[in-house]
Write an enzyme that holds these catalytic residues in place. Structure first.
Site, PDB file in Angstrom:
ATOM      1  CE1 TYR A 142     -18.528 -35.180  16.051  1.00 44.50           C
ATOM      2  CE2 TYR A 142     -17.590 -33.217  17.033  1.00 44.50           C
ATOM      3  CZ  TYR A 142     -18.645 -34.087  16.878  1.00 44.50           C
ATOM      4  OH  TYR A 142     -19.818 -33.852  17.550  1.00 44.50           O
ATOM      5  CB  VAL A 165     -15.388 -23.209   7.996  1.00 40.06           C
ATOM      6  CG1 VAL A 165     -15.341 -24.581   8.648  1.00 40.06           C
ATOM      7  CG2 VAL A 165     -16.299 -23.238   6.771  1.00 40.06           C
ATOM      8  NE  ARG A 211     -23.804 -17.216  10.055  1.00 36.01           N
ATOM      9  CZ  ARG A 211     -24.832 -16.386  10.155  1.00 36.01           C
ATOM     10  NH1 ARG A 211     -25.229 -15.976  11.352  1.00 36.01           N
ATOM     11  NH2 ARG A 211     -25.462 -15.951   9.095  1.00 36.01           N
ATOM     12  CB  SER A 238     -22.522 -12.991  13.478  1.00 36.32           C
ATOM     13  OG  SER A 238     -22.715 -14.242  12.856  1.00 36.32           O
TER      14      SER A 238
END
Length: 289
Positions: A54, A235, A239, A242
């Site tokens: 990554y 990102v 979100r 949540s």
């Protein structure tokens, strides 16, 4: 949102992994990973998943260090890339990941793609575990066929198999093998990589309405209740928040069965497909080292 006390799942080596983590796949190392991981830690995540492939291990490590959270309270996973398979290359790669992360040990270290000299790499990982550089070791992307090819050669069983998993692809055949060995499933793409059809499945949208949640939260809760370790990636702060807010409701057995019935038995990635090994092997993770 108040800090969530994330439940933990016990692995077959006795360690306990936070049931939900934060994924960093495809988050660039231009400050974006540092920002996203810092945000996730602030919100209450205590499990961060990265990999040498990554290219963002350094930013993950810096975010953890700068957070001020004690090291033993953050679970960190990284992964060994194909070009470092084999005993000697894997030993060097483990030390390089620790150096980039700025850590004395990794909580979980995985063989990223199960091809080539997997037994040699595994031996180096077992040794690093004995030496305290790694707490737990595991494998990703092992299908039943690949599992049966390699795992009988290992001196110790993996603690996890990190595979594609979501309501459309529930890995039923693989889970029978893993359950017998007390090996846990970790789900990459737990939300089907934002699959529009999945997020709009009537059974899921109805449950979201019933519980005052969104579709993603219902899916993650289903996976959690199935004993799957998840690490959704985002990102966006709302979100990120949540995705962690899934422990204040519980699906009934009947609702679990309704979501189980969505299984198509097939995912987007087939590790057994011809040419996958060759395609992945051309990826160079040390170009800038």
């Amino acid at each position: 949102m108040a800090t969530v006390n994330t439940p933990k799942i016990k692995l077959n080596d006795g360690t306990e992994i936070p049931a939900i983590g934060f994924g960093t796949f495809q988050i660039p190392s231009d400050g974006s990973t540092y920002k996203a991981v810092s945000e996730a830690l602030k919100i209450g995540y205590r499990h961060i998943d990265t990999a040498v492939a990554y290219f963002n291990e350094a930013e993950v490590g810096k975010a953890i260090k700068d957070s001020g959270i004690p090291r033993d309270q953050v679970w960190v996973t990284s992964k060994l890339w194909l070009q470092d398979f084999g005993y000697e290359p894997a030993k060097k790669a483990i030390d390089l990941s620790l150096q980039k992360l700025g850590l004395d040990y990794m909580d979980l270290y995985l063989i990223h793609q199960p091809y080539g000299d997997v037994p040699g790499a595994w031996k180096a990982m077992e040794e690093a575990k004995r030496n305290g550089k790694i707490k737990s070791i595991g494998v990703p992307n092992m299908t039943p066929k690949i599992w049966n090819k390699f795992v009988p050669l290992f001196a110790t069983l993996p603690s996890v198999d990190q595979v594609e998993f979501n309501p459309y692809f529930q890995q039923k055949e693989l889970r029978k093998i893993l359950d017998a060995a007390k090996v846990k499933v970790e789900a990459w793409a737990p939300l089907g990589q934002g699959n529009h059809d999945l997020l709009n499945e009537p059974v899921i949208t109805k449950l979201a309405e019933k519980y005052g949640k969104d579709a993603g939260q219902v899916i993650l809760r289903f996976e959690n209740q199935e004993g799957i370790i998840v690490f959704p990636k985002s990102v966006h702060t709302a979100r990120i928040e949540s995705n962690l807010d899934i422990f204040d409701f519980e699906l009934t057995d009947q609702e679990i069965d309704q979501i189980r019935a969505l299984d198509k038995g097939k995912g987007n990635h087939d590790p057994d497909a011809p040419g996958v090994q060759e395609q992945l092997a051309s990826y160079d993770v040390h170009d800038n080292d």
